[in-house]
Motif scaffolding. Structure first.
Motif, mmCIF file in Angstrom:
data_model
loop_
_atom_site.group_PDB
_atom_site.id
_atom_site.type_symbol
_atom_site.label_atom_id
_atom_site.label_comp_id
_atom_site.label_asym_id
_atom_site.label_seq_id
_atom_site.Cartn_x
_atom_site.Cartn_y
_atom_site.Cartn_z
ATOM 1 N N UNK A 91 34.143 5.584 16.932
ATOM 2 C CA UNK A 91 32.905 6.038 17.556
ATOM 3 C C UNK A 91 32.080 4.805 17.893
ATOM 4 N N UNK A 92 31.576 4.798 19.123
ATOM 5 C CA UNK A 92 30.978 3.582 19.657
ATOM 6 C C UNK A 92 29.478 3.717 19.877
ATOM 7 N N UNK A 93 29.073 4.891 20.335
ATOM 8 C CA UNK A 93 27.673 5.071 20.685
ATOM 9 C C UNK A 93 26.928 5.743 19.546
ATOM 10 N N UNK A 94 25.704 5.317 19.286
ATOM 11 C CA UNK A 94 24.968 5.793 18.109
ATOM 12 C C UNK A 94 24.648 7.282 18.170
ATOM 13 N N UNK A 95 24.374 7.796 19.360
ATOM 14 C CA UNK A 95 24.040 9.223 19.420
ATOM 15 C C UNK A 95 25.284 10.071 19.172
ATOM 16 N N UNK A 96 26.418 9.585 19.679
ATOM 17 C CA UNK A 96 27.673 10.300 19.425
ATOM 18 C C UNK A 96 28.021 10.250 17.943
ATOM 19 N N UNK A 97 27.695 9.136 17.307
ATOM 20 C CA UNK A 97 28.042 8.963 15.894
ATOM 21 C C UNK A 97 27.272 9.914 14.993
ATOM 22 N N UNK A 98 26.125 10.384 15.464
ATOM 23 C CA UNK A 98 25.298 11.294 14.653
ATOM 24 C C UNK A 98 25.746 12.751 14.780
ATOM 25 N N UNK A 99 26.572 13.026 15.781
ATOM 26 C CA UNK A 99 26.977 14.419 16.026
ATOM 27 C C UNK A 99 27.933 14.918 14.946
ATOM 28 N N UNK A 100 27.897 16.226 14.733
ATOM 29 C CA UNK A 100 28.849 16.850 13.805
ATOM 30 C C UNK A 100 30.272 16.534 14.254
ATOM 31 N N UNK A 140 22.240 3.683 12.701
ATOM 32 C CA UNK A 140 23.526 4.377 12.720
ATOM 33 C C UNK A 140 24.697 3.383 12.686
ATOM 34 N N UNK A 141 25.671 3.713 11.843
ATOM 35 C CA UNK A 141 26.908 2.937 11.824
ATOM 36 C C UNK A 141 27.827 3.399 12.956
ATOM 37 N N UNK A 142 28.473 2.446 13.613
ATOM 38 C CA UNK A 142 29.474 2.751 14.640
ATOM 39 C C UNK A 142 30.610 1.744 14.507
ATOM 40 N N UNK A 143 31.691 1.969 15.225
ATOM 41 C CA UNK A 143 32.817 1.027 15.179
ATOM 42 C C UNK A 143 32.616 -0.098 16.189
ATOM 43 N N UNK A 144 31.525 -0.832 15.992
ATOM 44 C CA UNK A 144 31.216 -1.953 16.878
ATOM 45 C C UNK A 144 30.785 -3.147 16.030
ATOM 46 N N UNK A 145 30.694 -4.293 16.672
ATOM 47 C CA UNK A 145 30.218 -5.498 15.996
ATOM 48 C C UNK A 145 28.806 -5.253 15.454
ATOM 49 N N UNK A 146 28.531 -5.668 14.213
ATOM 50 C CA UNK A 146 27.196 -5.460 13.654
ATOM 51 C C UNK A 146 26.093 -6.084 14.520
ATOM 52 N N UNK A 147 24.948 -5.444 14.506
ATOM 53 C CA UNK A 147 23.808 -5.966 15.269
ATOM 54 C C UNK A 147 22.800 -6.590 14.311
ATOM 55 N N UNK A 148 22.084 -7.552 14.807
ATOM 56 C CA UNK A 148 21.063 -8.234 13.999
ATOM 57 C C UNK A 148 20.071 -8.857 14.976
ATOM 58 N N UNK A 149 19.374 -9.876 14.502
ATOM 59 C CA UNK A 149 18.298 -10.463 15.296
ATOM 60 C C UNK A 149 18.813 -11.169 16.548
ATOM 61 N N UNK A 150 18.068 -11.059 17.598
ATOM 62 C CA UNK A 150 18.257 -11.874 18.800
ATOM 63 C C UNK A 150 16.867 -12.134 19.363
ATOM 64 N N UNK A 151 16.541 -13.375 19.521
ATOM 65 C CA UNK A 151 15.265 -13.845 20.095
ATOM 66 C C UNK A 151 14.214 -12.732 20.286
ATOM 67 N N UNK A 152 13.482 -12.471 19.245
ATOM 68 C CA UNK A 152 12.441 -11.445 19.295
ATOM 69 C C UNK A 152 12.686 -10.346 18.287
ATOM 70 N N UNK A 153 13.959 -9.947 18.125
ATOM 71 C CA UNK A 153 14.374 -9.026 17.063
ATOM 72 C C UNK A 153 13.447 -7.838 16.853
ATOM 73 N N UNK A 154 13.561 -6.829 17.675
ATOM 74 C CA UNK A 154 12.748 -5.626 17.495
ATOM 75 C C UNK A 154 11.467 -5.656 18.291
#
Lengths: 782, 173, 151
Positions: free
Chosen positions: A137-146, A352-366
């Motif tokens: 599962x790649x997309x966060x909204x799809x990952x939340x679905x039943x 949400x966890x997905x089967x993708x590379x972990x995300x973290x800070x990038x110039x500005x972070x949030x």
């Protein structure tokens, strides 16, 4: 001594870099050094059935191959360091090497160590791994679905965290005169510093000391984390960040590869080097953003905002990266009201966890995501009530007299004059003429667009008790020692860890001005846990505002002590002395004096010190800021959209930023250029693309659009200066202004250009194809 | 991979010999064998240009050239441009105009721009931006790189003017 | 990724049906085929060199024929593994009579991983089209030879 703070100065760090004498991690070569290469999972989600390393081990030149099982009890998993409270956080850490399962394409499965990098690469191909592919599962909204595949079996619905802040009664929206709603996708981007990650590790089997040179923005955090991962005392682990070729947040995180290389060096008792190639970097180094943001802004017909509520569904990737939990929650959530007086606000974030590379800070972070949603919804609100986007901003911007201003999200903006900065930008852009020009061109069928953003961001994290309250596993104070050698030359130690910012120059300007000595007499020492007692690194635009403040205070302490010694030598009281241009002199008797250099010698020789004064001349400060700092600015972007092709041409870009007191305007402007380029990059070109089965399709520079020189017009950068009351320099931080201010300014400009088509919103990046398609359907599907 | 080949090439004016695997990249020869680590590697697909060097006066990406292809040729790397006693105008330009931040892409960018200035001694901003197509800088947003190249062009022109004056008046050594 | 490819043989459908599943024909026709051997009924072990733009490598894997509905359709399951990644494909082959000849329609759903995906995907559509084109052309040639010999 001439005034130095606030003047453009050539950089002290440049001579080595322009002559090829830099010392980057890959430049380090140690006797007997081996080379490591990682076997990475080709699958986004798979069970590891079998690993056979025998063929690889048989290749001449291969020294060792490690798999997850080999590291059990030797290398722990790499922990996340932001344990967000009250969010039902389910932290999932990366194993040093995958065990049993891989959860994203690119996850480390095995390490090959060989006599040189070519043999190591050859051996990668000989490690046989059988996988059983699992649904990904790649997309966060799809990952939340039943029924969505579970990334971690024990994390229901893949929900890693649910964070809520602020409250807005439903009536605020039900009874509002105007409510504007929009779903925005802040796409996944990849920081991509030009130097990839890497590490060189060396172990001394006699002393048990391990040294890891690595591409780090914060070596002390790396030391703290890897000491635990490798179960080695912090005192025996030295982390050195040599010259680091950019980071942009991606080198904040602690990773498993560096730790595994450290273990290999310890295990093999030989130095080991590993340097990521670009293809690996795309998969293995943190990504960022990837947030679906639904925002509702309520207000009155006259343009006054009354309430905002925001829902952020954030893609955290397969594991919780070092500060992954903080970016879409604290960093994002605290800033959703932007630069405006909005009395009520609430935020909810689904991580949400997905089967993708972990995300973290990038110039500005949030903060860029926060600025993007508020600046976009403000434009849509203006459009809804038929008001000019500038006018609605002027109506709602926090007035200068309101500072320090407490926002609905509970933070206190330190200082600002938002209207003035916006007025400056309008003047420089000649806004009225631009609007007239736009009208004229529209009549000719040409699509000129003008976009404005009046952003504010949160930088220079502090105080540390706040860090504790929000679950940040560390302090956010900063440390500096200013050490004066007997000759009067000065070594400045900082716990920040610059990697391109020009800190050796800016900090030297501060010290040189205070001490009245030449800039060339000062050297900055940073990035080495053995040289600098403690520190928290360079990120979140904290370098100058927190690190620089510590330097300033430590320098003042040097002067204080030197004055005591000078007074003793001149046989006067300290009160009778003045210090200027590097000379301590008796007030009214300038001939009675000692130079700074003379006192440096006296202090270090200690032949004649006053009673109770210890030898040497050194000042130290551990500065814990009383509050965050809040840089702000007004950016105006002018674009023309090609009706035939959908291409967006940048006509002008005006950035008026207020970063508090500017130490070096030349370097500050350089930071703005770089930040704006990355911000525009996100708005128009950049974006990580995954296939449905979790393969990163934008996995090289051939597929991921890195901004090139010809993409940009001359960026018109200007500053206003509203000093921050939070630190003695009055500085705020300049590094992240561009990535925060630019994306909404550009997207607002393109949407403004597309108004004749009735197009209200398009997801970034605004590629020609996307814009062209939207124009073909006249916004129906947009 | 055992069949090794002897090559001889001139690097920054010095003849260097090496016994290498035929598959060794020029970038790795320079960095790993000859210890000239000023040339950097930033990608695997020859997009970033951090590894740019000159081979017989032509600008090439050393990650896309085999070391054996440089056999018998003259290679110039950043280490051969100039030192602190006598900087090359491009180095001066980058220093004075803040054309670099982290400095990782800089050696390649400078060499690539020397190539431009050889062909076009007085480039416009647009021409410089076009010529930067082969390199990627993530730090600077390119604007001060443009200023640096313009400054270098000016320094080169001034240097040439001085040379011409000295020659025509017969002054100097 | 979905792909569809159509090829018309100037050969009757029952002959195409028979020969397109002939081991020798397949071995000679699969581009880059290094080995091709029947392991079990309808299951073949294959080794094949693949070149997708800058990505090159040898893939080993299994090809299985299922759902055979003579003479009009069958399904191929392909699973391959190589250094540049893994390939997982399902191909539906439909044979329709067109005049005296046969139109073969191949509808494929392909999943790839590794470098093949990250680097190769961009050019894979074009390469796949080319490879399939080559394949059917060779099959056509082989069939014609075999058909001539058997006459």
């Amino acid at each position: 001594m001439a005034k130095l703070i606030g003047t453009p100065q050539k950089r002290k760090e440049d001579p080595k870099l322009i002559t090829g004498n830099g010392n980057f991690t890959d430049d380090i070569k140690l006797p007997g050094m081996l080379h490591g290469a990682f076997v990475r999972s080709p699958h986004a989600h798979a069970k590891i059935i079998r690993i056979d390393v025998s063929k690889a081990l048989a290749l001449p030149g291969v020294v060792a191959v490690y798999t997850g099982n080999d590291l059990v009890g030797k290398v722990k998993s790499v922990p996340t360091m932001w344990l967000l409270p009250g969010a039902d956080l389910k932290p999932k850490d990366r194993s040093a090497l995958a065990q049993g399962k891989t959860r994203y394409a690119g996850e480390c499965v095995a390490l090959v160590v060989a006599e040189n990098r070519y043999i190591a690469r050859d051996a990668l191909d000989l490690v046989e791994v059988d996988y059983e592919d699992l649904p990904a599962v790649v997309h966060q909204e799809a990952a939340l679905l039943d029924g969505a595949p579970l990334v971690h079996d024990d994390v229901a619905a893949n929900l890693a965290l649910l964070w809520k802040a602020g409250e807005v009664p439903e009536e605020e929206f039900q009874n509002a005169e105007v409510v504007v709603k929009q779903r925005l996708y802040n796409q996944r981007v990849i920081p991509n510093p030009i130097e990839t990650r890497g590490a060189v590790a060396q172990y001394n089997p006699g002393s048990g000391e391990l040294t890891i040179w690595c591409t780090s923005q914060n070596p002390h955090i790396h030391r703290m984390v890897y000491a635990g991962v490798l179960d080695i005392p912090e005192s025996r682990l030295q982390i050195v960040a040599p010259d680091v070729g950019g980071g942009f947040g991606s080198k904040i995180a602690t990773y498993n590869e560096e730790a595994v290389i450290g273990h290999a060096a310890r295990d093999l008792k030989r130095p080991v080097k590993w340097i990521e190639d670009r293809k690996e970097h795309f998969m293995a180094t943190t990504h960022a953003r990837d947030e679906v943001i639904e925002v509702e802004l309520a207000g009155k017909r006259d343009g006054t905002f009354t309430a905002i509520r925001v829902k952020n569904t954030a893609n955290l990737g397969a594991y919780l990266s070092t500060f992954g939990a903080g970016c879409p929650t604290i960093d994002f959530g605290l800033m959703v009201t932007g630069a405006y007086t909005i009395p009520k606000a609430s935020v909810v974030t689904y991580g949400v966890y997905t089967n993708t590379t972990p995300t973290d800070a990038y110039r500005g972070a949030g903060k860029p995501e926060a600025a993007f949603q508020i600046e976009r919804i403000v434009d849509l609100f203006a459009q809804e009530i038929g008001m000019d986007p500038v006018e609605i901003r002027q109506k709602n911007l926090i007035p200068a007299e309101a500072f320090p201003y407490g926002t609905a999200m509970g933070v206190s903006y330190d200082s600002g004059n938002y209207h003035y900065t916006l007025d400056r930008a309008l003047d420089i852009a000649d806004y009225a003429s631009l609007r007239a020009e736009q009208k004229r061109l529209r009549e000719q069928g040409k699509l000129l667009g003008i976009g404005v953003s009046t952003y504010v961001e949160l930088c220079g994290f502090g105080p540390s008790k706040v860090a504790g309250a929000i679950g940040f596993q560390g302090g956010v104070w900063e440390n500096s020692t200013v050490r004066v050698h007997p000759t009067g030359k000065v070594a400045v130690f900082t716990g920040t860890s610059p990697h391109g910012q020009g800190t050796a120059t800016t900090f030297a300007q501060v010290v040189a001005e205070k001490l009245g000595i030449p800039i060339d007499d000062i050297e900055l020492i940073s990035g080495d846990t053995r040289s600098v007692s403690m520190g928290w690194g360079t990120y979140g635009s904290r370098n100058t505002a927190v690190g620089g403040a510590a330097v300033a205070i430590a320098t003042d302490r040097v002067i204080e002590k030197a004055k005591t010694i000078a007074a003793h030598e001149l046989e006067v009281s300290v009160e009778d002395l003045e210090f200027s241009n590097g000379i301590f002199s008796v007030k009214g008797v300038p001939t009675q004096s000692r130079s700074f250099q003379e006192i440096a010698k006296s202090a270090n020789f200690a032949w004649n010190l006053p009673d109770g004064v210890e030898p040497s001349l050194e000042g130290q400060s551990f500065f814990d800021p009383p509050n965050f700092v809040y840089p702000f600015g007004a950016h105006i972007c002018v674009v023309e959209v090609n009706v035939q092709t959908g291409e967006v041409e940048l006509k002008r870009y005006i950035a008026v930023d207020d970063v508090g007191r500017v130490i070096n305007p030349l370097l500050a402007e350089g930071q703005v250029h770089g930040g704006v380029a990355q911000g525009i990059g996100q708005a128009l070109w950049e974006g990580a693309v995954y296939s449905d089965n979790g393969q990163l399709l934008s996995g090289t520079f051939m597929d991921y659009t890195m901004p090139k020189a010809r993409f940009f017009p001359t960026i018109e950068s200007h500053f206003t200066e509203t000093p921050s009351p939070v630190n003695p320099l009055g500085a705020k931080g300049v590094g992240e202004t561009g990535t925060t201010g630019a994306p909404p300014a550009v997207v607002n400009a393109v949407m403004d250009a597309l108004r004749p088509f009735g197009i209200k919103d398009l997801d970034m990046p605004l590629t020609p194809e996307k814009v062209w398609r939207a124009m073909q359907t006249r916004g129906e599907n947009a | 991979m055992t069949c090794k080949k002897n090559i001889s090439l001139s690097v920054n004016g010095v003849t260097r010999q090496a016994e290498i695997e035929p598959r060794l990249l020029l970038a790795h020869l320079l960095r790993d064998e000859l210890n000239l680590t000023g040339t950097h590697i930033g990608c695997d697909t020859s997009q970033c240009g951090a590894c740019t060097v000159m081979v017989d006066g032509d600008v090439v990406k050393s990650c896309t050239v085999l070391a054996v292809q440089a056999d018998g040729k003259e290679v110039t790397t950043v280490e051969g441009l100039g030192d602190m006693e006598q900087l090359h105008p491009i180095q001066q330009g980058f220093w004075e105009k803040h054309g670099l931040q982290c400095g990782f892409c800089t050696p390649g960018v400078m060499i690539s721009m020397i190539g431009l200035l050889k062909e076009n001694p007085n480039p416009t901003e647009e021409e410089i931006r076009d010529a930067l197509e082969g390199v990627i800088c993530r730090c600077t947003g390119y604007q001060f790189i443009v200023s640096a190249v313009q400054h270098a062009a000016q320094l080169i022109a001034e240097g040439n003017a001085v040379k011409e004056t000295t020659m025509s008046t017969g002054e100097g050594r | 990724m979905k792909l569809e490819h159509t090829y018309t043989f100037d050969i009757p459908r029952d002959v195409v049906w028979k020969l397109i599943q002939n081991e020798e024909v397949l071995k000679k026709s699969i581009p880059g085929c290094k080995s091709f051997a029947q392991m079990d009924d309808g299951i073949y072990q294959a080794e094949m060199g693949v070149s997708v733009g800058p990505v090159k490598g040898v893939f080993t894997g299994q090809v299985q024929q299922v759902d055979q509905k003579e003479p009009s359709s069958y399904r191929l399951l392909v699973r391959g593994k190589g250094l540049p990644g893994e390939i997982d494909a399902v191909a539906d082959m439909r044979l329709d009579e067109v005049g005296q000849g046969t139109q073969l329609t191949c509808s494929t759903e392909v999943q790839v991983t590794g470098v093949l995906a990250s680097v190769g995907q961009r050019v894979m559509g074009g390469v796949a089209k080319m490879v399939l084109g080559q394949f059917f052309k060779s099959v056509d040639k082989e069939m014609k030879q075999l058909a001539t010999h058997s006459e």
